[in-house]
Scaffold this motif. Structure first.
Motif, PDB file in Angstrom:
ATOM      1  N   GLU A 146       0.828  -1.197   0.000  1.00 41.59           N
ATOM      2  CA  GLU A 146       0.000   0.000   0.000  1.00 41.59           C
ATOM      3  C   GLU A 146       0.865   1.250   0.000  1.00 41.59           C
ATOM      4  O   GLU A 146       1.832   1.354   0.753  1.00 41.59           O
ATOM      5  CB  GLU A 146      -0.929   0.009   1.220  1.00 41.59           C
ATOM      6  N   THR A 178       0.556   5.323   0.627  1.00 45.06           N
ATOM      7  CA  THR A 178      -0.325   6.323   1.228  1.00 45.06           C
ATOM      8  C   THR A 178       0.261   7.714   1.051  1.00 45.06           C
ATOM      9  O   THR A 178       1.465   7.868   0.775  1.00 45.06           O
ATOM     10  CB  THR A 178      -0.521   6.050   2.728  1.00 45.06           C
ATOM     11  N   ASP A 179      -0.575   8.736   1.225  1.00 48.50           N
ATOM     12  CA  ASP A 179      -0.077  10.107   1.146  1.00 48.50           C
ATOM     13  C   ASP A 179       0.509  10.508   2.489  1.00 48.50           C
ATOM     14  O   ASP A 179       0.606   9.677   3.421  1.00 48.50           O
ATOM     15  CB  ASP A 179      -1.172  11.067   0.680  1.00 48.50           C
ATOM     16  N   GLY A 224      -1.534   9.611   5.497  1.00 50.62           N
ATOM     17  CA  GLY A 224      -1.904   8.225   5.701  1.00 50.62           C
ATOM     18  C   GLY A 224      -3.067   7.745   4.871  1.00 50.62           C
ATOM     19  O   GLY A 224      -3.533   6.614   5.044  1.00 50.62           O
ATOM     20  N   LYS A 225      -3.555   8.558   3.956  1.00 56.33           N
ATOM     21  CA  LYS A 225      -4.664   8.165   3.090  1.00 56.33           C
ATOM     22  C   LYS A 225      -4.162   7.252   1.985  1.00 56.33           C
ATOM     23  O   LYS A 225      -3.163   7.534   1.341  1.00 56.33           O
ATOM     24  CB  LYS A 225      -5.313   9.411   2.481  1.00 56.33           C
ATOM     25  N   TRP A 226      -4.882   6.151   1.746  1.00 56.03           N
ATOM     26  CA  TRP A 226      -4.485   5.196   0.704  1.00 56.03           C
ATOM     27  C   TRP A 226      -4.546   5.834  -0.670  1.00 56.03           C
ATOM     28  O   TRP A 226      -5.516   6.511  -1.026  1.00 56.03           O
ATOM     29  CB  TRP A 226      -5.408   3.984   0.754  1.00 56.03           C
ATOM     30  N   LEU A 227      -3.495   5.627  -1.459  1.00 56.48           N
ATOM     31  CA  LEU A 227      -3.440   6.159  -2.818  1.00 56.48           C
ATOM     32  C   LEU A 227      -3.525   5.050  -3.866  1.00 56.48           C
ATOM     33  O   LEU A 227      -4.239   5.170  -4.854  1.00 56.48           O
ATOM     34  CB  LEU A 227      -2.140   6.950  -3.030  1.00 56.48           C
ATOM     35  N   ASN A 266      -2.004   0.618  -4.782  1.00 62.94           N
ATOM     36  CA  ASN A 266      -1.142  -0.522  -4.495  1.00 62.94           C
ATOM     37  C   ASN A 266      -0.015  -0.524  -5.523  1.00 62.94           C
ATOM     38  O   ASN A 266      -0.265  -0.485  -6.729  1.00 62.94           O
ATOM     39  CB  ASN A 266      -1.909  -1.836  -4.583  1.00 62.94           C
ATOM     40  N   ASP A 286       0.640  14.612  -3.644  1.00 65.34           N
ATOM     41  CA  ASP A 286       0.238  13.546  -2.732  1.00 65.34           C
ATOM     42  C   ASP A 286       1.451  12.838  -2.131  1.00 65.34           C
ATOM     43  O   ASP A 286       1.474  12.517  -0.937  1.00 65.34           O
ATOM     44  CB  ASP A 286      -0.618  12.509  -3.480  1.00 65.34           C
ATOM     45  N   GLN A 299       8.591   4.905  -0.221  1.00 60.26           N
ATOM     46  CA  GLN A 299       7.316   5.419   0.274  1.00 60.26           C
ATOM     47  C   GLN A 299       6.536   6.197  -0.778  1.00 60.26           C
ATOM     48  O   GLN A 299       5.325   6.368  -0.651  1.00 60.26           O
ATOM     49  CB  GLN A 299       7.565   6.322   1.496  1.00 60.26           C
TER      50      GLN A 299
END
Length: 294
Positions: free
Chosen positions: A29, A31-32, A35-38, A40, A95, A185
């Protein structure tokens, strides 16, 4: 009118001009900054790294043998294509790095300008680092730069796009082919760059892009006998030491990690770091008042 479902983007690796998933099928995963999923992203394996090296070696002869002018044209074309997809990269960089839209736009614009800058250097670097050498004897003595070969590049961890471009462009401008390990990341701008490269006249295999755990992929590249050099820009101190030891086995060129302001004038150091110097001696024959005989 019914609400449409969002069409989420599937990010893939870029190897040999194609877009494979990781051979293991693994993803992780992304994330931005909040911590928001962007998305896979593919979690590359050592097998993916070996495949990328094979692709880079296969492409090396054609890319190194291309004229410097032609390489410059192709790098300029990359900048053109990036300009057309600027908004997408601004959003991805914002992001990835937690930047405002204006600051992300400045990063993307600088990255596009950097492609143009290196495109202009492809047919000029030989005049800077090569030339005719004065020798005591009836010889022409000429030194010319040649690419080192396949270069493994650990992209900067914090600068997901400008830093990425700043390590890829100088290596390929000199005629090398590269295997790039993205920021762990923030891999999405790098994976999207693969889509641009695929449609920018860059031959398949010249740039190969792997996402995943840097500490998992990098050791196999550092120890690989068909990798000629490694750029450790994205390695921390502990990993860097281990990779330098592994790289010594086949005498790889190593560019050690250092503090870099990616927005500053890059200079020519990253180009010359992955160039070898070939010196040729050629007899001139007898030289006299009536002229020379070759």
């Amino acid at each position: 009118m019914s609400e449409r479902l969002s069409v989420f983007k599937t990010y893939k690796l870029f190897v040999g001009g194609k877009f494979p998933r990781s051979e293991s099928g693994r993803v992780y995963e992304v994330t931005d900054s909040k911590g928001k999923w962007l998305a896979n992203a593919p979690l590359s394996s050592r097998k993916d790294a070996r495949d990328a090296v094979v692709a880079a070696r296969k492409a090396f002869g054609g890319w190194a043998g291309a004229t410097a002018y032609n390489r410059g044209q192709i790098l300029y074309r990359v900048a053109e294509m990036l300009e057309g997809r600027r908004d997408q990269f601004v959003a991805e960089v914002a992001d990835a790095e937690g930047l405002s839209k204006s600051k992300a736009a400045a990063q993307v614009d600088a990255a596009i300008d950097r492609w143009v800058w290196y495109a202009g250097w492809t047919d000029k670097i030989a005049q800077i680092v090569g030339g005719a050498n004065p020798v005591a004897g009836p010889y022409f003595n000429l030194s010319t730069p040649e690419p080192t070969g396949v270069v493994a590049v650990l992209a900067p961890q914090e600068s997901s796009f400008l830093g990425l471009v700043s390590v890829i462009a100088p290596a390929i401008a000199g005629g090398n082919t590269v295997v790039v390990v993205t920021s762990e990341q923030a891999p999405l701008p790098a994976l999207s760059l693969g889509e641009v490269l695929a449609t920018s006249d860059v031959p398949g295999g010249v740039v190969n892009i792997l996402s995943g755990r840097t500490a998992e992929i990098a050791p196999s590249l550092a120890a690989h006998q068909d990798v000629n050099a490694i750029d450790l820009a994205g390695a921390d101190a502990e990993l860097s030491k281990a990779l330098q030891i592994a790289a010594a086995d086949n005498l790889k060129r190593v560019l050690r990690p250092q503090a870099v302001d990616w927005s500053a004038d890059p200079g020519t150091d990253r180009m010359t770091a992955f160039l070898e110097t070939k010196t040729v001696w050629h007899p001139t024959g007898s030289l006299g008042a009536g002229g020379s005989a070759y």
